[in-house]
Design a protein around this motif. Structure first.
Motif, PDB file in Angstrom:
ATOM      1  N   SER A   4      -2.019   0.969   0.143  1.00  0.00           N
ATOM      2  CA  SER A   4      -0.666   0.444   0.341  1.00  0.00           C
ATOM      3  C   SER A   4       0.135   0.435  -0.960  1.00  0.00           C
ATOM      4  O   SER A   4       1.230  -0.136  -1.020  1.00  0.00           O
ATOM      5  CB  SER A   4      -0.742  -0.984   0.898  1.00  0.00           C
ATOM      6  OG  SER A   4      -1.435  -1.006   2.125  1.00  0.00           O
ATOM      7  N   LYS A  59      -4.842   4.235   6.036  1.00  0.00           N
ATOM      8  CA  LYS A  59      -5.159   2.822   5.831  1.00  0.00           C
ATOM      9  C   LYS A  59      -5.802   2.230   7.080  1.00  0.00           C
ATOM     10  O   LYS A  59      -6.804   1.510   7.004  1.00  0.00           O
ATOM     11  CB  LYS A  59      -3.879   2.062   5.481  1.00  0.00           C
ATOM     12  CG  LYS A  59      -4.057   0.555   5.388  1.00  0.00           C
ATOM     13  CD  LYS A  59      -2.721  -0.115   5.132  1.00  0.00           C
ATOM     14  CE  LYS A  59      -2.836  -1.628   5.193  1.00  0.00           C
ATOM     15  NZ  LYS A  59      -1.525  -2.285   4.996  1.00  0.00           N
ATOM     16  N   THR A 104      -0.184   5.039   6.221  1.00  0.00           N
ATOM     17  CA  THR A 104      -0.487   4.015   7.223  1.00  0.00           C
ATOM     18  C   THR A 104      -1.651   4.448   8.098  1.00  0.00           C
ATOM     19  O   THR A 104      -2.530   3.650   8.424  1.00  0.00           O
ATOM     20  CB  THR A 104       0.747   3.759   8.114  1.00  0.00           C
ATOM     21  OG1 THR A 104       1.817   3.274   7.298  1.00  0.00           O
ATOM     22  CG2 THR A 104       0.435   2.741   9.195  1.00  0.00           C
ATOM     23  N   ASN A 128       4.801   7.577   3.948  1.00  0.00           N
ATOM     24  CA  ASN A 128       4.369   6.239   4.361  1.00  0.00           C
ATOM     25  C   ASN A 128       3.624   6.266   5.679  1.00  0.00           C
ATOM     26  O   ASN A 128       2.671   5.508   5.891  1.00  0.00           O
ATOM     27  CB  ASN A 128       5.586   5.310   4.465  1.00  0.00           C
ATOM     28  CG  ASN A 128       6.168   4.969   3.110  1.00  0.00           C
ATOM     29  OD1 ASN A 128       5.466   4.981   2.106  1.00  0.00           O
ATOM     30  ND2 ASN A 128       7.453   4.670   3.085  1.00  0.00           N
TER      31      ASN A 128
END
Length: 285
Positions: free
Chosen positions: A28, A202, A199, A195
Motif C-alpha cells: 500500500s 495486496k 490492490t 492502484n
C-alpha cells in the motif's frame, strides 16, 4: 483447569500476523509500523525466545514419531525456563502498541494455515506452569503437534518454499532485516503498478488463506472489469478491436460455487487490468 487458547497471547500467531501486516503495508506504499513493532518485541527479548520454541515445532515435518516426541518434550522443557512475568508484560505492551497502530479486529481476522498447531503449542507451553491442567487436554494437544511434525509433504518444495525454509533457520535479527530488504525490493519492483493492480496483489497476499473471501473479491473485480470494458468497447471505432473485446468480455466470468481460486486467476485479473489501461489511453481517458 483447562487452558483456554487466546490468539492475543499466542506468540506464534502474533509474529506471523505482524509479518503479513508488513507485506500489506508495503504493497500500500505505507511505512510499516508493524516492522518497527516486530523488531522491538521479537529481537533479543523473552517474546523472541518463546517464538523460537514455536518455530522449532512449526517448521518441521516428515519426522518419525520418535523424533517428533523428542522435539516436543525438549521444547516444553525449554518453555519452563522462560521468564513468565517478562513474557506477560511484553505481550501486554505488544498488543497495546498494535492497537494504537491498527484496527485489532482487522489485524486478527486473517486465517492462518497452521492455526490448529499454533493453538496446540500455546496450550502445551501454558500447561508447563499449571499443574492443574487436565491430562486429557495435554494429550490431545500433544497429538495435534505430533500430527503436524509427522505429516508428509506430498508436493516438491518450490524455490520460494526453500527460501522461506532457509530464512526460518537464521537468527531473529538477520531474518527481520531480510524481511525488510525483501519487502523494499518488492515495493521498488512494483512501484509502477497502478492502484488497481496493487490492490489486487495486496488482496491476494492478505487473503491467500481465506479462499472464500478471495473468491468474493475476484468475482467483484471481474464484475467491475466487465462493466468498464463494456463501456470502453462502445467507444471503440475499430471493428477488429471490438470483436476481440467482445470475446474478452464473454470469457471474463466470475467463479462458481464449486470453483476453486488459484494464482492463475490473479494473473488473469492483472492482464485484464493491463488491457483496460491500454484501452483508456487509446480513448484518451
Amino acid at each position: 483447569m483447562l487452558v483456554k487458547h487466546s490468539k492475543f497471547k499466542n506468540t506464534g500467531i502474533l509474529f506471523e500476523l505482524l509479518v503479513r501486516q508488513i507485506t500489506t503495508d508495503t504493497l500500500s506504499n505505507k511505512e510499516s509500523q508493524a516492522l518497527n513493532i516486530l523488531k522491538k518485541y521479537f529481537s533479543k527479548t523473552e517474546l523472541g525466545r518463546e517464538y523460537k520454541l514455536y518455530e522449532s515445532l512449526l517448521k518441521r515435518t516428515n519426522l518419525t514419531e520418535g523424533k517428533a516426541d523428542v522435539i516436543i518434550n525438549t521444547v516444553l522443557e525449554s518453555a519452563k525456563q522462560l521468564n513468565k512475568s517478562a513474557l506477560k508484560r511484553q505481550k501486554y505492551n505488544l498488543i497495546k502498541e498494535i492497537k494504537t497502530k491498527y484496527n485489532l479486529e482487522e489485524f486478527f481476522k486473517t486465517k492462518l494455515p497452521h492455526y490448529k498447531a499454533q493453538a496446540a503449542i500455546y496450550t502445551l507451553i501454558e500447561s508447563t506452569e499449571n499443574k492443574s491442567v487436565p491430562t486429557e487436554q495435554i494429550i490431545t494437544n500433544k497429538l495435534v503437534v505430533l500430527e503436524h511434525l509427522t505429516s508428509t509433504t506430498t508436493k516438491k518444495e518450490s524455490k520460494s518454499d526453500e527460501v522461506i525454509t532457509e530464512l526460518n533457520n537464521v537468527d531473529k535479527d538477520t531474518r527481520i532485516l531480510t524481511y525488510k530488504i525483501l519487502l523494499e525490493k518488492f515495493n521498488s519492483k512494483y512501484a509502477n503498478f497502478s492502484n488497481t493492480k496493487k490492490t489486487i496483489l495486496k488482496e491476494f497476499i492478505n487473503s491467500v488463506d481465506n479462499p472464500v473471501k478471495l473468491k468474493e473479491f475476484y468475482n467483484v473485480k471481474v464484475g467491475e472489469l466487465r462493466n468498464e470494458l463494456t463501456v470502453l468497447n462502445k467507444k471503440t471505432k475499430n471493428d477488429v478491436t471490438k470483436i476481440k473485446l467482445n470475446e474478452t468480455i464473454n470469457i471474463l466470468v466470475g467463479l462458481g460455487k464449486n470453483d476453486k481460486i488459484n494464482n492463475d486467476h490473479m494473473v488473469n485479473l492483472l492482464q485484464y487490468c493491463d488491457l483496460l489501461e491500454e484501452l483508456k489511453q487509446v480513448n484518451g481517458r
